[in-house]
Every structure is written in C-alpha cells, then in structure tokens.
Design an enzyme around this catalytic site. Sequence first.
Site, short mmCIF file in Angstrom:
data_model
loop_
_atom_site.label_atom_id
_atom_site.label_comp_id
_atom_site.label_asym_id
_atom_site.label_seq_id
_atom_site.Cartn_x
_atom_site.Cartn_y
_atom_site.Cartn_z
N LEU A 199 0.67 -1.35 -0.12
CA LEU A 199 0.05 -0.16 0.03
C LEU A 199 0.91 1.41 -0.05
CD1 LEU A 199 -2.69 -1.05 2.70
CD2 LEU A 199 -2.84 -1.22 0.30
N ALA A 202 10.23 -2.04 0.74
CA ALA A 202 9.74 -3.36 1.32
C ALA A 202 8.15 -3.69 1.12
CB ALA A 202 10.31 -3.39 2.82
N SER A 203 7.42 -2.51 1.28
CA SER A 203 6.06 -2.86 1.09
C SER A 203 5.40 -3.30 -0.22
CB SER A 203 5.37 -1.53 1.62
OG SER A 203 3.89 -1.42 0.94
N ASN A 216 4.87 6.81 13.94
CA ASN A 216 4.13 7.76 13.01
C ASN A 216 2.79 7.98 13.86
OD1 ASN A 216 4.92 5.35 10.75
ND2 ASN A 216 5.73 7.46 10.59
N HIS A 234 -4.36 4.16 3.39
CA HIS A 234 -4.52 3.36 4.55
C HIS A 234 -4.02 3.95 5.82
CE1 HIS A 234 -0.32 2.70 3.55
NE2 HIS A 234 -0.17 1.88 4.65
N ARG A 235 -3.20 4.74 5.93
CA ARG A 235 -2.77 5.41 6.95
C ARG A 235 -3.30 6.81 7.50
NH1 ARG A 235 3.07 4.26 9.04
NH2 ARG A 235 1.57 4.31 10.90
N GLU A 253 3.78 12.95 9.32
CA GLU A 253 3.79 11.61 9.77
C GLU A 253 4.43 11.36 11.05
OE1 GLU A 253 3.63 8.73 6.94
OE2 GLU A 253 2.33 10.24 5.91
N HIS A 289 10.47 8.06 5.27
CA HIS A 289 10.86 8.65 6.34
C HIS A 289 11.95 9.10 6.98
CE1 HIS A 289 6.71 6.67 7.76
NE2 HIS A 289 6.35 7.98 7.44
N ASP A 311 13.51 8.72 9.53
CA ASP A 311 13.86 7.74 10.31
C ASP A 311 14.56 6.42 9.75
OD1 ASP A 311 11.69 6.43 10.06
OD2 ASP A 311 11.12 6.10 12.25
N CYS A 332 10.54 2.16 13.76
CA CYS A 332 9.24 2.43 13.57
C CYS A 332 8.25 1.98 14.54
CB CYS A 332 8.80 1.53 12.26
SG CYS A 332 9.94 1.98 10.87
O1 SUG Z 1 3.85 4.03 6.41
N1 SUG Z 1 4.34 0.61 5.93
C1 SUG Z 1 4.63 1.76 6.74
C2 SUG Z 1 5.88 1.70 7.44
C3 SUG Z 1 5.89 2.70 8.49
C4 SUG Z 1 7.35 2.66 9.05
N2 SUG Z 1 7.62 3.68 9.95
C5 SUG Z 1 8.68 4.58 10.12
N3 SUG Z 1 9.45 4.58 9.24
N4 SUG Z 1 8.57 5.26 11.10
C6 SUG Z 1 4.55 3.01 6.01
O2 SUG Z 1 4.80 3.05 4.52
C7 SUG Z 1 3.16 -0.93 4.49
C8 SUG Z 1 1.48 -1.41 4.58
C9 SUG Z 1 1.19 -2.51 3.52
O3 SUG Z 1 1.86 -2.45 2.35
O4 SUG Z 1 0.66 -3.34 3.87
C10 SUG Z 1 2.96 0.41 5.32
O5 SUG Z 1 2.04 0.95 5.48
#
Ligand code: SUG
Length: 445
Positions: A21, A27-28, A110, A137-138, A173, A246, A248, A367
């Site tokens: 998402l 990685a996502s 976040n 989603h966030r 964020e 981000h 971080d 995170c």
């Molecule tokens: O916002 N991943 C989060 C990861 C957040 C990492 N937080 C920090 N760096 N502090 C994001 O991208 C992936 C969800 C998905 O693909 O199912 C996601 O939302």
Amino acid sequence: MSGVEANFDGIIGPTHNYGGLSFGNIASDRNRGAVSSPKAAVLEGLGKAKALADAGLVQGVLPPQERPALDYLRTLGFAGSDAAVIESAWKASPALVRNVYSASPMWAANAAMISPSADTGDGRLHMTPANLVTTLHRSLEGAATERALKRVFPGDCFAIHEPLPLQTTFADEGAANHVRLCAEHGAPGVEIFVYGREGGELQTGHFPARQTREACEAIARRHGLDPKRCVLLKQSRAAIDAGAFHNDVVCVGALNTLFFHEMAFADTEVARAAITRAAEGLFEPVFVEVPDEEVPIRDAITSYLFNSQLLAMPGQDRLMLNAPVECEETDSTREYCARMTTGNGPIGRVAFVDVRQSMRNGGGPACLRLRVVLTDDERAAVNQDCLMSTALFAKLTNWANRHYRDELHPDDLRDPSLIEDSRSALDALTGLLGLGSDFYPFQRS
Ligand code: SUG
C-alpha cells in the site's frame, strides 16, 4: 527536572498483512500479496518490548486500531450488514479492502510528534497525532490515535492535540520525522523537524515526500517550543527516491548523538551548523555520519540500519543500537557495526532484534515505538495497565496465542469471519489494557 525516555510500542493488530500500500516504501512494494503471520508478528513485537523492559527501560504499549475500518467503507456508499459491506467493497475494489484492513497503526513512530514538558511553553507534555494524509490506509489512523493517546495518557499534564488539518499542505507523519537531542532526557532539548517538501509542492521527485515544512512549523507553534531550540531540516531528494520515505529510515538520535547516513539531509553542513547553534548552552552535539562508501544507501534501506532504537541503557556509559537482525545479515552494515563498536565513539553496543514480519512492510524496531520522555509525575499519570511488565507480557502473549491467526492470505480479507475474529481480539484487549469497554467503534455501536 529528571526524566526518563519511555518507549511505547504499537501492538501489532490481528489483521497484519502485506497490502503493497505504500508507494515509495520498497519493502511494502516488494512483499505485496505475500502470506503474513499476524501471530508471529505480534509476538515479535511484544518480545522486543519485553526485552527492553527487562533491561530496565520504561516500556509501554499502544493498542491496535479496529480493522477493517467498516465506517470508512460505509462513508463511501457500501451498505447493509458488515459482511455485505465487505463483500460489495471487495467486488468493487480488492485494493480498497486491503487499505481498510491494514494493521499500520503498529508503527507507533508515526502515531504522533511528542514534545516533552521540558521543551514546551506551558510545561505540559504535548502530543500531535499524525494526520498521515499521504497514503490512504494510514490516513484512517489520526482520529483513533488521538482517542488512544487520551486513554493511555490521561490527565492534565498531557496536552493531546487534534491531528493537523487533513490537507496535503499539512502532511505529517509524526515522530518518524522528528529527533530530539539533549544533555539528559529531562533537560530542555533541541527538537529537529525533518520535512521533504514545501506544502505547495505536490510532486517533487519519483517517490512522494510525506512531510511538509508547514506541518513541522505548525506543530512547533502548537507545542509552544522555543524557536531558538528548533531546527527545520530538509530531507535529501536522493534519499527519498532511494526509499527513505521517512527520515528515520536514514537517521536516529539520542541524548547528544545524531547517527545518520551522509545522504540523509539536503545539506549536511547546514544541518550540522543549525543543530550546533540550537544546542548552544545546552550540550555539544556529537555527529556520527556514515559515508555511502562504507554503507551504500541501498544497504542502509534494505537492512534498516538507521531504523534502530538508539538507547541509553541503565548502567552503560555508551549508547546501544537495537538494530534489525537484517543488519547482521548484510555485509556492509555488519562490518560497519563491528568497526563502530570497537572504536571509542558514542555507540558502544549493537543488539540485533528479529521483527521480520514488520520489516517486510518497511517497519523496523524504531518504527514500532513512540518515544515519550516522562517526568516522575507524568509517569505516575500514565495508564499503568499499558506499561510492560512480566504479568502484562504473559497476558498479552496468551491473548495473542488465543486470538491471532498463524497465517493470513491475501484473499482471507474477503472472508467476513475475519471481522468477528479481530473484534473479539480487540474486545478482550480493552480489558487487559484498561482502555474502557467503549474504546473501539464496534464497542460503541
Ligand atoms: O508508512 N508501511 C509503513 C511503514 C512505516 C514505517 N515507519 C517509520 N519509518 N517510522 C508506511 O509505509 C505498508 C503497509 C502495506 O503495504 O500493507 C506500510 O504502511
């Protein structure tokens, strides 16, 4: 004033899955559609939190949010029973259903920006829940985060604000783009806000910049910070386009030490000078800048070296880096860590922690936690049921073992039994954490 730095970790929710998402989060994107293990995920997260509590740190937890966010689907016109809402939404758009099922509130860095009471004009501890408007989603998190923070941090010593307006000019964020440096936790510090774009700019490169300068300025104003002790820094576009969605992902700080990749900031010299100026009279900042030659940015992002917790451990005079186990498996970061800890710099130890389920969605150890510096009075005012202990850990692991699935396949999200399973898990959790039986939307309807 004395103060301790507490870490509040987001409990990973029962619908943890790989939705793909987050555009710009490598990685996502890479793990979209993989089979997840919510049970392994929550146990990894609780294990990390318990280990730090055992080592003598103050450790708390934050609750997951209700997912699926059925109210959101209803707002979009899907109607009927809960099962009918999911079924019709799935027919219209499986991607939309993945969004409302995301367990993303686990990434507590976040959740909010935090200013300890030593830094604020009115002497209260200020929190601004993040609006997270950049991703669908966030963007569902902010209001529920505000509610959670009010239950975990009740009392007048905490000033919990609303999220900033849900508008791209104020894209925020949370603490993932905020670093606080200080001589000691309870003393006044320097708050560093890191943004990726100006509010008026929408697309500045390949991947989105999720934090605006305007959001940082508004939060510093709301929290009543001394402008002389605030630093606004710009992320480098190259870092964002390499996957540092981000700050971080490429930078972490603790006490007087800033540990960062050389590509983290748009202008490193400006960053160093601004921090040094803001710290004048409080402390001497120490910069640990990691050259790309030693840790290529690609390795920094896949291993998440900088998404580690940088911690002052009781009884140790040098800082400890609580790093993802992926840093041990990546040659450049493993070798860097070995050199760093045998030198005489401020970071004297690296521990490797397994949070792979979260890492596959781009969420490392840093995170998963929200740092909150607490005075003795503030610590006493925290909802004590949310503080990690041997007893709470036992209750939460039993709870997770009873309620969480071993596996979640992408198509499982269309099965209405997942709604009931996750509600019964969350209903039981409100009792364990003293959140009240009206905490979640489904408990109120
Ligand atoms: O916002 N991943 C989060 C990861 C957040 C990492 N937080 C920090 N760096 N502090 C994001 O991208 C992936 C969800 C998905 O693909 O199912 C996601 O939302």
